[in-house]
Design an enzyme around this catalytic site. Structure first.
Site: not given
Length: 1115
Positions: A766, A769, A863, A948
């Site tokens: 992504h 990010e 991420h 994350e």
């Protein structure tokens, strides 16, 4: 006699219904009231469960249908029914079934002049209206007309009956049918005038509940578009704004202020975003797809934050209810392994990606081993065809320029030299920028001639000579060369200075920004003033990605100047609203109209020490960490040239809230949110850059890999970067191999090398990010370092790293998608080689490793997370998923290797930013196509994770209260590597030096930490201190059960004599016609409507109450 097992309450209720004696009935009512008043709501709910509501309604029907109702019984009955009914969610339906609704309305008609009786009827009608169908029934029978007769302008007497009437009006307006009818008859104007009258005359603030109830009426009537339009047309926005301003100084009026602010936000007219189209400015032709711009839109996308969060879903309550339904409950599907999505013969193409398995290290002893690779040449030198140069060679004025000298091919070394001259920080007259830095210095130099090109090269050299390049693992010249090979849709010819020059983390960690009390309210007030005072608004476009020269610069030379047409940049339009306030509009992802979060742009022309407000007005997510202490980041060119090359957190008065904008040309599209923040620049005429998070471009990655490769000792470290594949945009996707070279060419050493387990790491699927790139940067640098632990890891594992899965998205400044307009992390089940090549080939490579018996020991996809703090892992567990979903499968009998928890346990001990309690191992149906789930399910990788990393900071550990910077992100990449030691602690051959460093990391017990998977995909933040949303469809019911109980009890304690004694005074007091001599009476058109005959035959005693005739309210 009561049946065996019947409770005492059931006996009382049965006796109450059978009683024919008023004295017995009254005694039973008193007993019930005392029983219910002495306990908690649990007693009332118990009574409801035993049929208490139905019993009271039946008694009401019997008592009210007599020719001469006995109010000695009816009053306590109505009081008790109001208390119980307020807590019975089905009271409306029960009342309709018992035919008690119109009966109560008739009782009210008969007792308009008797305060206690009228109040009791009003409370019961109010609770009946909790059902929309019941409220509609009352409206059809002219109930609103009847109740409104008891609403008066400001008075100091009979407040109870007025408050009860207003509350009931609000309840009746709960029905949108009633609201629409009330709007058509002019009730909105009257309610506004009543509110103004009570506000103006209630100087002692003694009637706050009445004023709040009037606002509640306005909330309900504006739940329809006609109601909102009417409020605006009647001047309601101005009235509410000015009355609210008068209330700000008093803490006791806070409830009025908040209600009025929410009402104004809801009624603010929808305004289309000032764009010609919601589609992205950039489009890209896709193989087998309609040409972009032909009116097609990929439609709604699953835009979760990071891999796993429900960020774009607007109804969070629905998310919570449906979460367990999303969990996979099919045991066979959880445990079975699907067949590969491609034949085995196709996997041979990935042999080249494992050079460590075939290389025989012929020159190991001499240290001169170098392996040439055509893949490396493609990656390092770029595509040397004419098209590639055409994309990167276009020249335009300004900024940091990049161009090729010709369209003819040239050797790579010459091309690199030419690239050094392409994008360079220059002074307008050829002198190094430094002592007298001005914004114009970066916007005026053109490199269109041979002389200009030579000047540019000279200026780069002189600038670097004067200020020096001091960023570790970064080379501005190397970056310039890499950027010149990067292919973008727009054909970028500009370098953003921070990417060219580099970034160092600040010396001190930065704390989360404290939230100023009521900062959102103040910003909303400023927004409302745009509507009320349009003459104060400049409304001038000063930057437009589609128009290189907007007229705003010429008309307002003192305006800030914006620019975003560089790698990873995103700003579509800037509109100057006031002298120091700007609305900013982001560009959606390529080939779609969604995914608006990432921003990165240049701003110049500022004055020092002047606060500038920036409003990003087309954000999509329903909440943001900007509401919880997060700040955007800023980079100052002047500061960088003075030796402080830092991205720093900046911004005050930061908040994130729903606004009044809607998609262009459509008022019923998705909601938009405003991120607003104020920046005070330190220097005048500086050139600064603002971004959502620390930018990390594709060219920065290319530069970093090249510098790393030069830095390692090839005799000790096997470092190879290859091209996994080419992206849709023609950019190579790098794959990096890192492991330790064998000590010698002996069979045993080569065997040990070729049997090391694989660890596969990926990142940046992504583009928005960027924190994932900083984490992978930390991983790469640690694995290439001389740290003893890194040496041990290289000897233990072969690392395969894809540091940027979505280069095209990163290059073109998208937030979520690649050039195909789709989320690549939802393509892993069946990736398309033509549309999602990086996912297709990464999965193919994983299949290849599995086919040769080298399934990775660990897979982790890095991420970023925009809605949660800390760093945490998502994994996969059959048992935890079934247990959480409430499956009937007996999880105690299932056997599952708990090794998926080893790495999270280790990280929880060694990584300060990591939060074990935020981890989850649940498998969801909606995420079955993500990397984490597919690699776990299809390839059988037990330790398949998503890691994350927060955009904000930490709320635990030594970093608590601090925002996460690049130093902490890189540290997290290092710590993840260190956690891998725990998987090989029994097999590694440690040197004493290595063991001393690693022993603390390996001191782990085998017991699991006290943690259970939970819904980690929702926000872990408490509700924002200010309401992000405004309530468009419904208004929260004001007033609790306790408040209604108090009003009812007060009515019980008042005497009938008090009521009768005040009747003459009430006859003389004007009602809501507001007939003061100095102002016109409040006008309301005739409120007559067709009604059933049975509802119209009730006599109405209205000689001392209001009537509505010929458009006027009469007393």
């Amino acid at each position: 006699m009561a049946a065996p097992g019947t409770s005492g309450l059931e006996v009382l209720l049965s006796t109450l219904q059978d009683s024919v004696d008023s004295g017995n009935t009254l005694n039973i009512l008193n007993v019930l009231d005392e029983l219910l008043s002495a306990g908690t709501d649990r007693r009332i709910h118990y009574m409801i469960s035993k049929g208490g509501t139905e019993a009271l309604l039946r008694v009401l029907g019997k008592a009210a249908r007599t020719s001469s109702p006995n109010y000695a019984v009816l009053l306590p009955l109505l009081h008790l029914l109001a208390k119980v009914g307020h807590r019975d969610r089905k009271i409306g339906q029960k009342a309709e079934k018992a035919e008690a609704v119109l009966l109560t309305l008739d009782l009210l008609r008969q007792n308009l002049s008797r305060g206690r009786r009228a109040a009791a009827c009003l409370w019961v009608l109010r609770v009946f209206c909790s059902s929309v169908s019941t409220a509609t029934l009352i409206g059809k029978n002219r109930g609103l007309d009847v109740v409104f007769q008891l609403v008066s302008p400001h008075t100091t007497k009979h407040i109870r009956i007025v408050k009860a009437a207003i509350d009931t009006v609000a309840a009746i307006l709960h029905s949108k049918a009633n609201s629409r009818w009330a709007v058509s008859k002019g009730y909105v104007s009257c309610l506004l005038k009543l509110y103004e009258d009570w506000h103006r005359k209630d100087t002692e603030n003694a009637s706050i509940p009445v004023r709040r109830a009037l606002l509640h009426c306005l909330h309900h009537v504006t739940n329809t578009g006609a109601g909102r339009d009417a409020l605006v047309a009647e001047g309601g926005m101005g009235l509410l704004f000015h009355t609210t301003q008068a209330c700000l100084g008093s803490k006791s009026l806070e409830s009025l202020v908040e209600s009025a602010v929410q009402l104004m936000r809801k009624c603010y007219p929808k305004c289309p975003i000032p764009l010609t189209s919601d589609q992205s400015v950039y489009s890209f032709p896709l193989p087998g797809r309609p040409t972009p711009g032909s009116g097609t839109d990929p439609g709604p996308q699953d835009d979760s934050c990071g891999d796993e969060s429900n960020d774009d879903t607007k109804n969070n309550d629905a998310d919570h209810r449906e979460y367990d339904d999303d969990l996979e409950t099919d045991l066979e599907k959880l445990r079975s392994r699907p067949e590969p999505d491609r034949p085995l013969e196709q996997l041979g193409q990935y042999v080249r990606l494992c050079p460590e398995l075939h290389h025989d290290f012929p020159d190991l002893d001499s240290g001169s081993e170098v392996e040439d690779s055509s893949d490396e040449e493609v990656l390092l030198n770029g595509d040397s065809n004419a098209d590639g140069r055409k994309r990167s060679g276009r020249i335009s004025e300004g900024h940091w320029k990049a161009r090729g000298s010709s369209s003819q091919s040239s050797p790579p070394d010459k091309q690199a030299s030419r690239g050094e001259a392409k994008k360079a920080p220059v002074h307008g007259r050829g002198a190094p920028a430094g002592n007298h830095l001005k914004a114009g210095d970066f916007h005026s130099h053109c490199l269109g001639t041979a002389t200009g090109k030579q000047d540019s090269l000279s200026m780069v050299d002189r600038l670097l000579e004067k200020h020096g390049a001091c960023i570790p693992n970064h080379d501005p010249r190397e970056y310039t060369a890499a950027a010149s090979r990067t292919k973008s849709i727009a054909g970028y010819s500009i370098l953003a200075f921070p990417d060219f020059w580099g970034h160092l983390p600040p010396c001190n960690q930065e704390r989360m920004a404290p939230r100023k009390p009521n900062v959102q309210r103040q910003k909303v007030f400023e927004d409302i003033q745009r509507l009320l005072c349009p003459e104060d608004i400049i409304d001038q476009v000063v930057f437009d990605l589609e128009d290189p020269s907007p007229p705003g610069h010429l008309e307002h030379p003192d305006s800030l100047r914006f620019y975003s047409k560089f790698e990873s940049g995103n700003l579509r339009k800037a509109v100057r609203v006031r002298s120091h306030e700007y609305d900013l509009i982001l560009n959606p992802d390529v080939n779609c109209s969604q995914h608006l979060q990432w921003f990165y742009f240049e701003v110049s022309g500022m004055q020092a020490n002047v606060p500038y407000r920036f409003n990003i007005i087309n954000c999509e997510k329903a909440n943001s960490q900007f509401n919880y202490g997060m700040q955007p980041v800023l980079y100052s060119v002047r500061e960088a040239l003075q030796g402080r090359a830092h991205w720093v957190r900046v911004g005050s008065e930061i908040c994130y809230y729903r606004n009044h904008f809607c998609p262009s040309g459509c008022q019923k599209g998705p909601s938009y949110y405003t991120l607003t923040f104020t920046v005070t620049f330190r220097h005048s005429d500086d050139v600064c850059y603002l971004a959502y998070h620390y930018p990390y471009t594709y060219s920065a990655l290319q530069t970093h890999l090249r510098v790393l490769e030069r830095s390692v000792d090839p005799r000790k470290i096997f470092f190879r970067q290859q091209s996994l594949c080419s992206t849709l945009g023609g950019n190579p996707c790098p794959l990096v191999t890192i492991t330790a070279c064998p000590p010698s060419r002996s069979w045993s050493h080569l065997y040990q090398l070729r049997n090391r387990p694989y660890v596969v790491l990926t990142a940046r699927v992504h583009p928005g990010e960027s924190n994932a790139s900083w984490v992978i940067k930390g991983t790469l640098e640690f694995l290439c370092s001389s740290d003893p632990v890194a040496e041990g890891l290289r000897e233990a594992y072969i690392f395969k790293i894809v540091p940027m899965l979505n280069p095209d998205g990163v290059i073109n400044g998208t937030h979520r998608c690649s050039l195909n307009g789709e989320d690549l992390n939802r393509q892993w089940m069946k990736p398309d080689e033509g549309l999602s090549p990086t996912i297709y080939h990464t999965k193919g490579f994983l299949y290849y490793l599995s086919s040769i018996g080298r399934t990775p020991l660990v897979f982790c996809d890095y991420h970023g997370h925009s809605r949660k703090k800390n760093v945490f892992l998502y994994g996969c567990s059959v048992k935890e998923t079934l247990w959480q979903s409430g499956s009937s499968v007996n999880t105690a009998t299932l056997k599952e290797d708990p090794g998926y928890r080893t790495i999270p346990k280790t990280l929880d001990r060694i990584a300060p930013a990591f939060s074990f309690n935020s981890c989850s191992y649940l498998v969801e149906k909606s995420r079955e196509a993500t990397a984490r789930v597919v690699v776990w399910r299809e390839l059988g990788v037990l330790r398949s994770y998503t890691m994350e990393s927060t955009y904000n900071g930490c709320d635990q550990g030594i970093y608590k209260g601090l925002q996460t910077g690049t130093r902490e992100l890189e540290e997290m990449g290092l710590k993840f590597c260190q956690s891998l030691l725990s998987l090989r602690r029994n097999t590694l051959l440690y040197s004493r030096k290595f063991f001393n460093h690693a022993s603390a990391l390996l001191d782990l017990d085998d017991s699991l930490l006290d943690h259970k998977s939970h819904n980690s995909f929702e926000d872990d933040e408490p509700p924002c201190v200010e309401e992000i949303e405004y309530l468009s469809d419904s208004c929260q019911e004001h007033g609790s059960g306790e408040e209604l109980d108090a009003e009812v009890n007060d009515n019980v304690s008042s005497s009938e004599e008090e009521e009768e004694g005040g009747e003459e005074e009430r006859r003389e007091e004007p009602r809501n016609g507001l007939p003061q001599p100095d102002r016109k009476p409040c006008l309301i058109p005739c409120l007559t409507r067709e009604a059933p005959p049975e509802a119209l035959n009730a006599k109405r005693d209205i000689h001392n109450s209001i009537g509505i005739a010929n458009g006027a309210i009469l007393s």
